[in-house]
Design a protein around this motif. Sequence first.
Motif, PDB file in Angstrom:
ATOM      1  N   ARG A 196      30.511  38.376  65.334  1.00  0.00           N
ATOM      2  CA  ARG A 196      30.386  38.721  63.897  1.00  0.00           C
ATOM      3  C   ARG A 196      29.609  39.808  63.660  1.00  0.00           C
ATOM      4  O   ARG A 196      30.081  40.726  62.747  1.00  0.00           O
ATOM      5  CB  ARG A 196      29.983  37.254  62.839  1.00  0.00           C
ATOM      6  CG  ARG A 196      31.356  36.109  62.468  1.00  0.00           C
ATOM      7  CD  ARG A 196      30.884  35.362  61.040  1.00  0.00           C
ATOM      8  NE  ARG A 196      29.593  35.205  61.958  1.00  0.00           N
ATOM      9  CZ  ARG A 196      30.007  33.425  62.289  1.00  0.00           C
ATOM     10  NH1 ARG A 196      30.458  33.192  62.565  1.00  0.00           N
ATOM     11  NH2 ARG A 196      28.212  33.387  62.777  1.00  0.00           N
ATOM     12  N   GLU A 197      28.785  39.530  64.812  1.00  0.00           N
ATOM     13  CA  GLU A 197      27.312  41.289  63.750  1.00  0.00           C
ATOM     14  C   GLU A 197      28.006  42.195  64.873  1.00  0.00           C
ATOM     15  O   GLU A 197      27.733  43.465  63.567  1.00  0.00           O
ATOM     16  CB  GLU A 197      26.161  40.145  64.934  1.00  0.00           C
ATOM     17  CG  GLU A 197      25.222  41.428  64.556  1.00  0.00           C
ATOM     18  CD  GLU A 197      23.432  41.140  65.116  1.00  0.00           C
ATOM     19  OE1 GLU A 197      23.175  42.117  66.040  1.00  0.00           O
ATOM     20  OE2 GLU A 197      23.771  39.732  65.577  1.00  0.00           O
ATOM     21  N   SER A 217      30.791  33.342  68.819  1.00  0.00           N
ATOM     22  CA  SER A 217      30.842  33.910  67.389  1.00  0.00           C
ATOM     23  C   SER A 217      29.988  34.183  66.949  1.00  0.00           C
ATOM     24  O   SER A 217      30.618  35.356  65.590  1.00  0.00           O
ATOM     25  CB  SER A 217      31.659  32.430  66.928  1.00  0.00           C
ATOM     26  OG  SER A 217      32.535  31.485  67.120  1.00  0.00           O
ATOM     27  N   GLN A 224      30.113  43.507  62.510  1.00  0.00           N
ATOM     28  CA  GLN A 224      30.009  44.143  60.889  1.00  0.00           C
ATOM     29  C   GLN A 224      28.239  45.426  60.650  1.00  0.00           C
ATOM     30  O   GLN A 224      28.847  46.539  60.693  1.00  0.00           O
ATOM     31  CB  GLN A 224      28.476  43.068  60.500  1.00  0.00           C
ATOM     32  CG  GLN A 224      28.914  41.750  59.764  1.00  0.00           C
ATOM     33  CD  GLN A 224      27.679  40.905  59.411  1.00  0.00           C
ATOM     34  OE1 GLN A 224      26.522  41.153  59.930  1.00  0.00           O
ATOM     35  NE2 GLN A 224      28.413  39.619  58.948  1.00  0.00           N
TER      36      GLN A 224
END
Length: 374
Positions: free
Chosen positions: A19-20, A15, A23
Amino acid sequence: MARKAVGRLPEETLSLWKREQAQLKTRVVHRDTEAWQRDPAFSGLQRVGGVDVSFVKGDSVSACASLVVLSYPELEVVYEDCCMVSLTAPYVSGFLAFREMPFLVEAVQRLREKEPRLMPQVLFVDGNGVLHHRGFGVACHLGVLTDLPCIGVAKKLLQVDGLENNALHKEKIRLLKAGGDSFPLLGGSGTILGMALKSHDHSTKPLYVSVGHKVSLEAAVRLTHGCCKFRIPEPVRQADIRSRDYIRRTLGVQGAPALRPERSKKAQMPKACREGVSEEHSGPGPSVHSPQAPGCCVCGFRTCTSVPAAFGSPVLAVPQLSLPRDRGPGLYAGREGGMQHLMVLREGPDLLLGTCFVFFFLRGYKHLLGPVGG
């Protein structure tokens, strides 16, 4: 690049990685940002780079991360950095960057500090860019973290967004006739994710080119074709060859087989050499095979290359064979391992570097005799 799973990835880590990626994806630039990218002849482009990670044979953790920089358009290596590393993060499909990226970024940083004048103006990556499950492959990741234009070049089609290696796709490949021919990879979402490119006249398989960062797809495809002496772009090919050679020199072991051009018709290797040859070669250039034994069972050298002779006879070659300094440049003939050699010697920094061709159809001299015709 070797890609083998190591261990099991916790869901919380997965997860975090997602997310990284999301971004960093917002920072990807999909257009040309440099003047040379918009020039039909790439005027102003002087240096192209390539990265690769090669693993020690039988070891999914120990590896060599390499960065090479080549002059353009000559495609001669002007800088190389190879470093043994330990990759402890597991390989998970779609998250290759988290396994290999830290070491490649470090290599770029070392170059910036040591030889800033040799910084590449674009990097080729053995992997995908926006042609990816979440639109952010390893080429995007490296581009964003280094702030360099990056191009993703994959050897196999990543089947995402409805892309399939089906009969229709194979028919499109069949219609690619000459080096530079290509067709778009249109996803089910209506987005062009990349291009399938016939990179070399003699290649039977396409490359899958996609935008990594700070380059348009059109420029990425043109430059990829312009950097191909064989099927694989020379920056990636050299990074792969040199990383495997570094493993052999450092650890005294064989790495996995190096990148090679393709060919449609297999050469007939002698029975003694068939074991250990993993792929065939195409076109007029070298292709490395790695014998299981410490040396090739025919010529005795650790790294041999396979080149088809003009009239179809199989040939082995050993690149950059070292000889004593008292040998002058020229064409030599001799016998090694029961096979005839022809060797072209040229000057190297500390010794003579030779390319030795072992002709299976010839039997000959017991010892190295001297220049042919001399």
